[in-house]
Design a protein around this motif. Structure first.
Motif, mmCIF file in Angstrom:
data_model
loop_
_atom_site.group_PDB
_atom_site.id
_atom_site.type_symbol
_atom_site.label_atom_id
_atom_site.label_comp_id
_atom_site.label_asym_id
_atom_site.label_seq_id
_atom_site.Cartn_x
_atom_site.Cartn_y
_atom_site.Cartn_z
ATOM 1 N N THR A 197 0.543 -8.881 3.461
ATOM 2 C CA THR A 197 -0.301 -9.199 2.311
ATOM 3 C C THR A 197 -0.539 -7.940 1.496
ATOM 4 O OG1 THR A 197 -1.454 -10.893 3.617
ATOM 5 C CG2 THR A 197 -2.476 -10.216 1.548
ATOM 6 N N PHE A 198 -0.451 -8.072 0.182
ATOM 7 C CA PHE A 198 -0.766 -6.968 -0.721
ATOM 8 C C PHE A 198 -2.004 -7.359 -1.526
ATOM 9 C CE2 PHE A 198 3.805 -6.845 0.037
ATOM 10 C CZ PHE A 198 3.987 -5.537 0.429
ATOM 11 N N GLN A 199 -2.999 -6.480 -1.497
ATOM 12 C CA GLN A 199 -4.268 -6.754 -2.166
ATOM 13 C C GLN A 199 -4.484 -5.772 -3.317
ATOM 14 O OE1 GLN A 199 -7.191 -6.460 1.006
ATOM 15 N NE2 GLN A 199 -6.921 -8.629 1.552
ATOM 16 N N PHE A 200 -5.094 -6.277 -4.394
ATOM 17 C CA PHE A 200 -5.355 -5.475 -5.587
ATOM 18 C C PHE A 200 -6.818 -5.663 -5.980
ATOM 19 C CE2 PHE A 200 -1.028 -6.919 -5.418
ATOM 20 C CZ PHE A 200 -0.267 -5.820 -5.766
ATOM 21 N N ARG A 201 -7.526 -4.539 -6.120
ATOM 22 C CA ARG A 201 -8.919 -4.556 -6.567
ATOM 23 C C ARG A 201 -9.069 -3.633 -7.759
ATOM 24 N NH1 ARG A 201 -12.795 -6.493 -3.259
ATOM 25 N NH2 ARG A 201 -13.829 -6.770 -5.278
ATOM 26 N N PHE A 202 -9.811 -4.100 -8.754
ATOM 27 C CA PHE A 202 -9.964 -3.364 -10.006
ATOM 28 C C PHE A 202 -11.393 -2.859 -10.171
ATOM 29 C CE2 PHE A 202 -6.181 -5.798 -10.532
ATOM 30 C CZ PHE A 202 -5.369 -5.050 -11.359
ATOM 31 N N ASN A 221 0.649 -6.423 10.300
ATOM 32 C CA ASN A 221 0.415 -6.259 11.738
ATOM 33 C C ASN A 221 -1.031 -5.843 12.027
ATOM 34 O OD1 ASN A 221 3.162 -6.817 12.274
ATOM 35 N ND2 ASN A 221 3.704 -4.663 11.933
ATOM 36 N N GLY A 222 -1.942 -6.388 11.240
ATOM 37 C CA GLY A 222 -3.351 -6.105 11.443
ATOM 38 C C GLY A 222 -3.808 -4.751 10.939
ATOM 39 N N LYS A 223 -2.897 -3.996 10.336
ATOM 40 C CA LYS A 223 -3.227 -2.657 9.855
ATOM 41 C C LYS A 223 -3.300 -2.651 8.337
ATOM 42 C CE LYS A 223 -1.544 2.133 9.862
ATOM 43 N NZ LYS A 223 -0.452 3.050 10.300
ATOM 44 N N SER A 224 -4.332 -2.031 7.816
ATOM 45 C CA SER A 224 -4.535 -1.932 6.372
ATOM 46 C C SER A 224 -4.146 -0.539 5.891
ATOM 47 C CB SER A 224 -6.003 -2.225 6.032
ATOM 48 O OG SER A 224 -6.225 -2.129 4.650
ATOM 49 N N THR A 225 -3.253 -0.484 4.876
ATOM 50 C CA THR A 225 -2.772 0.790 4.350
ATOM 51 C C THR A 225 -2.946 0.835 2.846
ATOM 52 O OG1 THR A 225 -1.082 0.894 6.087
ATOM 53 C CG2 THR A 225 -0.796 2.349 4.191
ATOM 54 N N CYS A 226 -3.635 1.850 2.346
ATOM 55 C CA CYS A 226 -3.782 2.035 0.900
ATOM 56 C C CYS A 226 -2.513 2.705 0.384
ATOM 57 C CB CYS A 226 -5.011 2.881 0.588
ATOM 58 S SG CYS A 226 -5.293 3.106 -1.193
ATOM 59 N N LEU A 227 -1.742 1.991 -0.412
ATOM 60 C CA LEU A 227 -0.434 2.496 -0.836
ATOM 61 C C LEU A 227 -0.507 3.527 -1.943
ATOM 62 C CD1 LEU A 227 1.677 -0.800 -0.784
ATOM 63 C CD2 LEU A 227 1.536 0.984 0.961
ATOM 64 N N ASN A 228 -1.600 3.546 -2.713
ATOM 65 C CA ASN A 228 -1.679 4.544 -3.781
ATOM 66 C C ASN A 228 -2.235 5.872 -3.296
ATOM 67 O OD1 ASN A 228 -3.937 2.484 -3.921
ATOM 68 N ND2 ASN A 228 -4.900 4.134 -5.079
#
Length: 496
Positions: A98-103, A150-157
């Motif tokens: 899943t890819f999430q975007f918050r503004f 896989n249950g891990k959250s990674t901030c790509l920016n």
């Protein structure tokens, strides 16, 4: 049917031999989104990138029919909305990536009467998204990109600040909008590229004719002539979405980040196929506290989602559209009867169009994993009935000059319903699928269409694959009796 199968089989076999290397889509398609525009998913696209077959591009468009001139605030993304792109890679209908975007919105000049100003009153022209030349960007948005896998959250920016590209106000305020548009392209970690901002809406359709009980233009639709149907480059009816903008989030991701085993696979391997959809969500409770920030509490709940275009718009009954919008694909079996017995097919039948008999199991290709999109899937791989846009990442992109607007049913197997590209004419494709072209293209292959074959503003054939936003000062819309139909005498769109 033999002809259609032979075209598909031939194209699929060629790709397998290669080495591994109702009708406005979803513009306000449900009562809830008619009241919550900023959370309305208008379109969802997923396709193998044209210029890099090792990557997939996702486009999530929200907030429909944005009038380019509608200041002073124009149309920022909603900071209280969670925008998401979902990927299922093991045929179970559940998120695996899943890819999430918050503004976030900042008002840099709170005393200024408009969100954007430049070239006047000592304010420099807006030539940059940050630093010198950005002084006139009073309303400015930044955003984050997070991957959950896989249950891990990674901030790509990482530590980079990502700026959303604003609306195109006009030439005095933004004298080189093309430059601002390109500044919004960011290269992130692990080969990921992102762009977010306001763009030209790539969807195309004769919206007014479709909603006037299929009252299409005389000599154009709903049954197209062979000459019109074979034309991929001219419009014969007005594109009602022409000249409008939309808020767009574009993400390009290596295929190896999406597949179940982190590898690329050939078209005949079920591991090459992913199921995708885009969604918007809000907190369970939101309290408006202007001038203070909103107060949000509770878990996020879906407001809207889209996998295949036109499923909610064209298949789901009005009394069930909100439930469909807010639920998850894994629960879509509750809507199966709408697919197996589509009401729209009866409407076409009332117009004298031959339609396939119910139950319409041929339409299950849109909501399950099966051939021809997943030729490697067996009976145990179909998965639950779920509205996911399925993409075979082992099928390479069709070269731009050879793409066909009718996609898969025209032998262009890199097009819808194998994923979806901006160039795909999903109205015509979906109408013909509902009539029964997948059952028998001779008996049920009526050339249904609206005569809008392409996008008046054109297409962007490289990342971010959306066109710059239309100018607030200088844009115009395409309508009956106006210019914009290059397939008609003088380029004027028909009225009747």
């Amino acid at each position: 049917m033999k002809k259609l199968k032979s075209i598909v089989a031939l194209a699929m076999s060629l790709f397998m031999l290669a080495p591994s290397s109702m009708f406005a889509s979803s513009h306000r398609e449900a009562p809830i989104t008619a009241l919550d525009h900023s959370a309305d998913v208008t379109d969802w696209y997923a396709f193998v990138s044209y210029d890099d077959p090792t990557k997939v591009t996702f486009i999530l468009n929200v907030d429909p029919l944005l009038e380019p001139a509608n200041g002073p605030n124009y149309f920022p993304f909603d900071p209280s909305v969670l925008y998401e792109m979902h990927v299922d890679n093991n045929q179970d209908g559940l998120d695996d990536v899943t890819f999430q975007f918050r503004f976030n919105t900042e008002i840099r000049q709170p005393n200024l009467f408009t969100g954007f100003a430049g070239g006047i009153a000592g304010i420099p022209e807006i030539t940059s998204l940050s630093g010198s030349g950005s002084e006139g960007l009073s309303l400015r948005q930044t955003y984050t990109v997070t991957m959950i896998k896989n249950g891990k959250s990674t901030c790509l920016n990482g530590g980079d600040t990502l700026y959303a590209v604003p609306s195109n106000v006009g030439p005095r305020t933004m004298p080189n909008y093309e430059s601002l548009f390109k500044q919004g392209i960011y290269r992130l970690r692990d080969g990921v590229t992102v762009w977010a901002g306001t763009a030209d809406d790539p969807f195309f359709i004769d919206l007014g004719a479709a909603f006037d009980s299929l009252n299409f233009r005389s000599g154009v639709g709903p049954i197209l002539t062979e000459a019109i149907d074979d034309d991929n480059t001219h419009n014969f009816a007005p594109d009602a979405v022409g000249g409008y903008n939309v808020n767009s989030i574009v993400l390009e991701v290596p295929i190896t980040m999406l597949t179940v085993d982190g590898q690329r696979h050939g078209a005949g391997d079920k591991r090459a196929v992913i199921g995708t959809y885009g969604s918007t969500s809000r907190h369970e409770i939101t309290v408006r506290r202007s001038p203070n920030p909103d107060q949000n509490s509770g878990p996020f709940e879906h407001v809207n989602r889209e996998g295949n275009p036109l499923i909610n718009e064209l298949i789901i009954g009005t009394g069930f559209k909100d439930r469909f919008s807010m639920d998850f694909p894994k629960n879509d079996s509750q809507f199966a009867d709408f697919v197996l017995e589509p009401v729209l097919a009866s409407v076409f039948g009332s117009l004298g169009v031959p339609v396939a008999p119910n139950p319409r199991k041929d339409l299950l290709i849109l909501v399950q994993y099966e051939a021809p999109i997943c030729p490697g899937c067996g009976p145990g791989d179909a998965g639950p009935v779920a509205d996911l846009l399925r993409l075979n990442t082992g099928i390479p992109p069709t070269p731009v000059g050879s793409q066909r607007r009718l996609g898969f049913i025209a032998g262009d197997v890199a097009g819808y319903p194998n994923g979806r590209r901006p160039v795909d004419d999903v109205f015509d494709i979906s109408a013909r699928a509902v009539a029964g072209i997948l059952v028998n293209p001779v008996t049920y292959g009526t050339r249904l269409g609206d005569g809008v074959q392409t996008k008046t503003e054109g297409f962007n054939n490289s990342f971010p694959y959306v066109m710059p936003a239309n100018s607030g000062r200088d844009s115009a819309h395409t309508g009956p009796g106006q210019a914009g139909c290059t397939g008609q005498p003088g380029g004027i769109c028909p009225v009747m």
